[in-house]
Design an enzyme around this catalytic site. Sequence first.
Site, PDB file in Angstrom:
ATOM      1  N   ILE A  77       0.833  -1.196   0.000  1.00 45.74           N
ATOM      2  CA  ILE A  77       0.000   0.000   0.000  1.00 45.74           C
ATOM      3  C   ILE A  77       0.871   1.251   0.000  1.00 45.74           C
ATOM      4  CG2 ILE A  77      -1.677   1.325   1.350  1.00 45.74           C
ATOM      5  CD1 ILE A  77      -2.823  -1.407   2.262  1.00 45.74           C
ATOM      6  N   LYS A 193     -10.357  -5.327   9.768  1.00 44.06           N
ATOM      7  CA  LYS A 193     -10.074  -6.221  10.896  1.00 44.06           C
ATOM      8  C   LYS A 193     -10.067  -5.485  12.237  1.00 44.06           C
ATOM      9  CE  LYS A 193      -7.616  -9.378   7.856  1.00 44.06           C
ATOM     10  NZ  LYS A 193      -8.136  -8.684   6.653  1.00 44.06           N
TER      11      LYS A 193
END
Length: 396
Positions: A77, A193
């Site tokens: 990322i 998450k």
Amino acid sequence: PGKAIREIIAVCRSVGVAFRTVPGLFEIIDGTVRVSQLREVRLEDLLRREPVRVDLGELGTFLSSKTVLVTGAGGSIGSELCRQIARFQPQRLILFELSEGNLFQIHHELTARFPTLHITPVVGDIRDQAKVSATFSELEPKVVFHAAAYKHVPLMESNVEEVVANNVFGTRNIIEASLQHAIECFVLISTDKAVNPKSVMGASKRVAELLTLEASRRSSGVFVSVRFGNVLGSSGSAVPLFKEQIATGGPVTVTHPEVQRYFMTLPEAVSLIIQAAAMGKGGEIFVLDMGQPIKIKDLVSDLVRLSGLEPEKDIDVVFTGLRAGEKLREELFTAQEQLQRTRHSQIFAALSNRHDNEELQRDLAKLESLVKARDTTSIKAQLKRIVPEYKSEAQS
């Protein structure tokens, strides 16, 4: 859309016709291919949704002529953030990364593609408060994208003190430096998450979100988090492993027949991260529209067929059971968060009650002492105190 591509492929396969596709928009923008080139159909094509739209003018105003720092700049990322940020010609792009090899790769790539851009590579650990502070003092970033994190769920379940030291206290170091140096915008890269976490990794990222929310109260700058699901092709993700297993003749190992995940391509996710950051007023947890969750077993079937094989006939699929910290289904919002639309149809905002800062700081001080003592059981209990919705394996 992906559904149409699936149907076209099925027809082609039924009559023995080879199939290719023209490159996607982001590949053409990146300059890696030309529109006239054909390539193999990839998994990303089958998951394609509505094209991501960004306001290039707004992003240009947000990034141009600014000094931008990206932590974890060599990761999946982080490196894509650097590529997309570089196109807007910031005054300086600072690549903050612990891995020498990863830092070399992204620095080499960017200097070749953007020869006039002022790029500064920094080997550094976000857990090293002195290094972080010195970097901010010397280079004076105005926009910070914080992507550095440990993210592999089962691996981090057996390295509890390390993931908390990095994801919580490393994040705190970056936030405190951002506050001290009056940065204009801080962006935490978060994860689905962090919502009702079952893993230490997820709980640590939820604490990072709380730290970012708290910082927004203490700063005139913009402090926001951006939360999203799995990214196709990221390092440590399951898709490359599935491809390896298919290439060697199988079997392909899937944890559970009902396990589902949200997926988005890396360029899509990063373009929306930057768009959300440009829209931020401070204190938001932005949530990207991930579309519908996808069953992993269906994703594996698509991969097998794209390889010219038939699932269960040419390649066996074996279910191995959920691993430590894993959930059957991920979520994007908690029950306590209010979902609000933004002016961008693919970005939502999750609003929640803020934590008491004094209590949070006391809890963090206790957590830090437990991390130093490597007291795994007590670390999990203290995480539960800070993040009441956290339910570890032992608490399940």
